[in-house]
Design a protein around this motif. Structure first.
Motif, PDB file in Angstrom:
ATOM      1  N   ASP A 167       0.694   7.443  -4.097  1.00  0.00           N
ATOM      2  CA  ASP A 167       0.253   7.497  -2.689  1.00  0.00           C
ATOM      3  C   ASP A 167      -1.116   8.228  -2.598  1.00  0.00           C
ATOM      4  O   ASP A 167      -1.196   9.475  -2.807  1.00  0.00           O
ATOM      5  N   GLN A 223       4.016   0.902  -0.014  1.00  0.00           N
ATOM      6  CA  GLN A 223       4.985   2.148   0.549  1.00  0.00           C
ATOM      7  C   GLN A 223       5.882   1.399   1.155  1.00  0.00           C
ATOM      8  O   GLN A 223       6.938   2.279   1.843  1.00  0.00           O
ATOM      9  N   HIS A 268      -4.387   0.995  -2.259  1.00  0.00           N
ATOM     10  CA  HIS A 268      -3.117   1.730  -2.066  1.00  0.00           C
ATOM     11  C   HIS A 268      -1.600   1.231  -2.298  1.00  0.00           C
ATOM     12  O   HIS A 268      -1.584  -0.038  -2.433  1.00  0.00           O
ATOM     13  N   GLU A 302      -5.190  13.627   4.281  1.00  0.00           N
ATOM     14  CA  GLU A 302      -4.835  12.146   4.955  1.00  0.00           C
ATOM     15  C   GLU A 302      -3.532  12.454   5.591  1.00  0.00           C
ATOM     16  O   GLU A 302      -3.159  11.620   6.257  1.00  0.00           O
TER      17      GLU A 302
END
Ligand code: HGY
Ligand code: MN
Ligand code: MN
Length: 414
Positions: free
Chosen positions: A97, A197, A194, A131
């Protein structure tokens, strides 16, 4: 000959950075806990900055601690293209992440350097401060300040949820209160790699997510106050129990998501009774509510239903409620031409793709305010993130990093 990243080198860096703040699970999980501006975050920052300097990149740190490392282009007057993400994590976080996006950006630059491939525009690899917003809300704090969405002085005064420390003091303490003015230079374009998730890419057997935008986010902190009392002597009719009220709100928040349906998600993440003792009716409960939706109108409806729920529950139990907005960002749509570029690059490399929105917040949603922006997703094993079992297959890491490399190349020569 098509350029490819060195995925072993990239995985080694992911693992090495992941050892800073490592959280090892009973079943071999290799998680990570590097809350923003802690000593672990400093150690992670120092390691990544050392890698940046080893590559000969020009490293700059701005006033909110964002780090920018640039490999100059052949035409210095042109604005650089930028990639990056974050290296702070939640306490039950993983090695991928945020970290994947930063280290894959570094790997892309190292691949260009090794191949002697020059680009018209410089290529900047960045990591943004805080973040996650887990220690200092709101999330995406560093990139929000960078794009002018929050005044620097206001951000520097934000107090940590855990120990009340100030952002500004913590930046000084870890040596990352930089000199570069925030927003000193905006990139020509921004692309962030990214992990998804979530479960979609894995469920569908797709390698690359072509992200078209990010859903809206609404974070609220609620402090319910009743009257602490003796658990043994206080008749039920005399109680004003904030813990009961909070529990009804938790149940009601789930009902809001179920009733609205579709993309609506709703989460109570923090739940802190006080004094939290076996024989005391609680005095207060602090809880947080995270509402998200891809549609701003529906998100506002969810917020209205939440406000009504709190009013009704508090009136019924005779407790009071204080509310504080911790974060509020509208949904963001990425630049269509950048989204097309991501899709074209992934397909040219032979990877399957699907277009999708991001359920999680990302620095890219802030960069989209100042330049054409897009994101690349890679699958998460079991759809897990914000969990120490977070993991992604190296082949998918390679696919994501190669796609990033080729999007950067296209943008840096545009
Ligand atoms: O909350 C988020 O979506 C991100 O992980 N900060
Ligand atoms: Mn992230
Ligand atoms: Mn996260």
């Amino acid at each position: 000959m098509t350029l490819h990243v060195d995925v072993d080198r990239l995985m080694n860096r992911i693992d090495e950075l992941g050892r800073i703040g490592a959280v090892l699970g009973p079943n071999g999980e290799r998680g990570c806990a590097r809350l923003a501006l802690t000593d672990a975050d400093r150690a992670g920052r120092d390691l990544v900055v050392a890698w940046m300097r080893d590559l000969g990149l020009v490293v700059e740190i701005d006033e909110i601690g964002n780090v920018f490392a640039t490999r100059p282009g052949t035409e210095p007057d042109l604005a650089p293209v930028m990639t990056g993400s974050h290296i702070d994590t939640v306490p039950t976080g993983g090695r991928f992440d945020g970290n994947l996006g930063v280290l894959a950006g570094l790997e892309a630059v190292e691949t260009l350097l090794a191949a002697g491939v020059e680009t018209r525009r410089g290529v900047t690899v960045a990591f943004f401060t805080d973040e996650e917003g887990a220690r200092f809300p709101p999330d995406m704090l560093g990139s929000l300040v960078y794009v002018g969405g929050l005044p620097l002085e206001e951000a520097l005064d934000i107090a940590a949820v855990d120990d009340g420390a100030r952002v500004g003091d913590e930046l000084q303490r870890i040596g990352y209160a930089g000199a570069r003015p925030v927003g000193a230079l905006f990139p020509h374009a921004f692309v962030e790699l990214h992990i998804e998730q979530g479960p979609i890419l894995e469920d569908e057997g797709v390698t690359i997510g072509v992200v078209e935008g990010v859903q809206g986010i609404s974070w609220t902190e609620l402090i319910l106050t009743g009257r602490s009392a003796h658990a043994g002597t206080t008749p039920m009719r005399l109680r004003r129990d904030p813990l009961l009220a909070a529990s009804r709100i938790v149940d009601g928040v789930r009902a809001i998501a179920d009733e609205i349906g579709g993309d609506q998600v709703a989460t109570v993440g923090r739940f802190e009774p006080h004094p939290n003792l076996v024989n005391v009716v609680a005095q207060s409960v602090t809880l947080t509510i995270d509402l998200r939706n891809t549609d701003e109108t529906v998100l506002q409806e969810a917020e209205r239903r939440f406000a009504d729920l709190v009013g009704a529950v508090c009136a019924g139990e005779g407790v009071t409620a204080e509310r504080r907005t911790l974060a509020r960002f509208e949904p963001v749509e990425f630049d269509p031409s950048m989204v097309d570029r991501v899709e074209a690059a992934a397909r040219a490399l032979g990877h399957s793709t699907r277009r999708m929105a991001s359920g999680a917040g990302h620095d890219a949603q802030m960069l989209a305010r100042v330049c054409p922006t897009a994101m690349i997703f890679t699958p998460s094993i079991d759809g897990l993130s914000h969990n120490i079992a977070e993991d992604t297959h190296p082949a998918d890491v390679a696919a994501g990093a190669d796609t990033l490399l080729h999007v950067l190349l296209a943008c840096a020569n545009s």
